[in-house]
Design a protein around this motif. Structure first.
Motif, mmCIF file in Angstrom:
data_model
loop_
_atom_site.group_PDB
_atom_site.id
_atom_site.type_symbol
_atom_site.label_atom_id
_atom_site.label_comp_id
_atom_site.label_asym_id
_atom_site.label_seq_id
_atom_site.Cartn_x
_atom_site.Cartn_y
_atom_site.Cartn_z
ATOM 1 N N PHE A 179 0.870 -1.174 0.000
ATOM 2 C CA PHE A 179 0.000 0.000 0.000
ATOM 3 C C PHE A 179 0.905 1.221 0.000
ATOM 4 C CE2 PHE A 179 -2.583 -3.410 1.421
ATOM 5 C CZ PHE A 179 -3.882 -3.097 1.027
ATOM 6 N N VAL A 180 0.624 2.132 -0.926
ATOM 7 C CA VAL A 180 1.532 3.253 -1.143
ATOM 8 C C VAL A 180 0.797 4.570 -0.942
ATOM 9 C CG1 VAL A 180 3.104 4.336 -2.784
ATOM 10 C CG2 VAL A 180 2.798 1.842 -2.807
ATOM 11 N N TRP A 181 1.439 5.470 -0.199
ATOM 12 C CA TRP A 181 0.982 6.836 -0.028
ATOM 13 C C TRP A 181 2.158 7.747 -0.351
ATOM 14 C CZ3 TRP A 181 0.546 3.050 3.791
ATOM 15 C CH2 TRP A 181 -0.724 2.484 3.925
ATOM 16 N N GLU A 182 1.924 9.014 -0.449
ATOM 17 C CA GLU A 182 2.999 9.942 -0.779
ATOM 18 C C GLU A 182 4.143 9.809 0.222
ATOM 19 O OE1 GLU A 182 3.763 14.713 -1.498
ATOM 20 O OE2 GLU A 182 1.746 13.987 -1.055
ATOM 21 N N GLY A 183 5.267 9.319 -0.275
ATOM 22 C CA GLY A 183 6.463 9.195 0.550
ATOM 23 C C GLY A 183 6.538 7.943 1.396
ATOM 24 N N LEU A 184 5.518 7.098 1.370
ATOM 25 C CA LEU A 184 5.491 5.916 2.232
ATOM 26 C C LEU A 184 5.040 4.681 1.461
ATOM 27 C CD1 LEU A 184 3.774 7.410 5.407
ATOM 28 C CD2 LEU A 184 6.195 6.793 5.179
ATOM 29 N N ARG A 185 5.590 3.546 1.859
ATOM 30 C CA ARG A 185 5.218 2.265 1.258
ATOM 31 C C ARG A 185 5.111 1.228 2.366
ATOM 32 N NH1 ARG A 185 5.778 0.175 -3.925
ATOM 33 N NH2 ARG A 185 5.902 -2.089 -4.057
ATOM 34 N N LEU A 186 3.937 0.605 2.474
ATOM 35 C CA LEU A 186 3.705 -0.425 3.484
ATOM 36 C C LEU A 186 3.688 -1.789 2.807
ATOM 37 C CD1 LEU A 186 3.046 -1.136 6.440
ATOM 38 C CD2 LEU A 186 0.617 -0.857 5.873
ATOM 39 N N GLU A 187 4.707 -2.592 3.098
ATOM 40 C CA GLU A 187 4.827 -3.925 2.509
ATOM 41 C C GLU A 187 4.016 -4.915 3.346
ATOM 42 O OE1 GLU A 187 6.285 -4.511 -0.247
ATOM 43 O OE2 GLU A 187 7.695 -2.855 -0.574
ATOM 44 N N THR A 188 3.038 -5.577 2.717
ATOM 45 C CA THR A 188 2.133 -6.465 3.452
ATOM 46 C C THR A 188 2.178 -7.909 2.956
ATOM 47 O OG1 THR A 188 0.249 -5.999 1.988
ATOM 48 C CG2 THR A 188 0.570 -4.517 3.870
ATOM 49 N N ARG A 189 3.195 -8.248 2.163
ATOM 50 C CA ARG A 189 3.266 -9.613 1.620
ATOM 51 C C ARG A 189 3.355 -10.656 2.727
ATOM 52 N NH1 ARG A 189 4.786 -11.526 -3.324
ATOM 53 N NH2 ARG A 189 5.573 -9.459 -3.917
ATOM 54 N N GLU A 190 4.097 -10.337 3.796
ATOM 55 C CA GLU A 190 4.264 -11.262 4.913
ATOM 56 C C GLU A 190 4.339 -10.488 6.216
ATOM 57 O OE1 GLU A 190 7.833 -13.283 3.836
ATOM 58 O OE2 GLU A 190 9.141 -11.633 4.453
ATOM 59 N N LEU A 191 4.149 -11.216 7.296
ATOM 60 C CA LEU A 191 4.233 -10.600 8.620
ATOM 61 C C LEU A 191 5.664 -10.677 9.132
ATOM 62 C CD1 LEU A 191 0.982 -12.084 10.205
ATOM 63 C CD2 LEU A 191 1.319 -9.747 9.375
ATOM 64 N N PRO A 192 6.113 -9.697 9.891
ATOM 65 C CA PRO A 192 5.396 -8.447 10.173
ATOM 66 C C PRO A 192 5.441 -7.503 8.992
ATOM 67 C CG PRO A 192 7.587 -8.384 11.157
ATOM 68 C CD PRO A 192 7.436 -9.768 10.567
#
Length: 198
Positions: A179-192
């Protein structure tokens, strides 16, 4: 100028208190049915006609919805809500609702959860909630995870309230499992999940 899309609007309330182990937030688990089924979320819900007032801003309508829904879901009366963030879902989301997150100090902690809306609830530190998610014990959606992540950077409730007020807008874009927002990327493929600069 940022012109919001014509989407349904909701208000979410991030309730904070000082607990035995520091700042705590109220989280509740939704029933398996409906929106956010089985996920841990903050109280809140969609803006209804009763929440709208003539010449009122979208944020104020969402604030009233958050106050009403918090009382309906967990029996707590809240006031002095400060805008924290606004979340715009990605175009491919099956159900798109623009959601305002507000933060408030809890005036009490005697929760009376609505059985049809809340399976369980807990006052917990943001870090401990993220640990539950990282271990695979709790389901969360990115706005909840991101809000908890941001809260871990504050020492107490007063610091959060002092920093809030100029809300941040998150226009979500999906890139594979991130999930991507301006300046940030949240990688959710695996935990954590992992947050990094984009």
């Amino acid at each position: 100028m940022d012109v919001p899309e014509e989407l349904p609007v909701a208000g979410t309330v991030v309730l904070l208190r000082t607990g035995a182990h520091g700042m705590e937030v109220l989280l509740m688990r939704r029933p398996e049915r409906g929106s956010f089924g089985g996920a841990w979320v903050f109280p809140g819900g969609k803006v209804e006609d009763i929440d709208r007032m003539p010449d009122s801003s979208e944020a104020d309508d969402a604030r009233r919805a958050g106050i009403r829904e918090t009382f309906e879901e967990v029996g707590l009366v809240v006031s002095d809500l400060v805008a924290l963030s606004r979340w715009v879902p990605p175009p491919e989301a099956p159900r798109r609702i623009r959601t305002w997150f507000f933060v408030a100090r809890a005036a009490g902690d005697d929760v009376h959860a609505a059985a049809d809306e809340v399976v369980e609830h807990v006052w917990i530190t943001p870090a401990a909630a993220l640990d539950q998610h990282a271990a695979g014990a709790w389901t969360m959606f990115p706005p909840t995870w991101m809000t908890l992540h941001d809260l871990t950077t504050f020492g107490d409730v007063s610091a959060v309230l002092a920093a809030a007020g100029r809300h941040r807008s998150f226009a979500t874009r999906v890139d594979g499992t991130a999930f991507v927002w301006e300046g940030l990327r949240l990688e959710t493929r695996e935990l954590p999940w992992r947050l990094r600069a984009e």
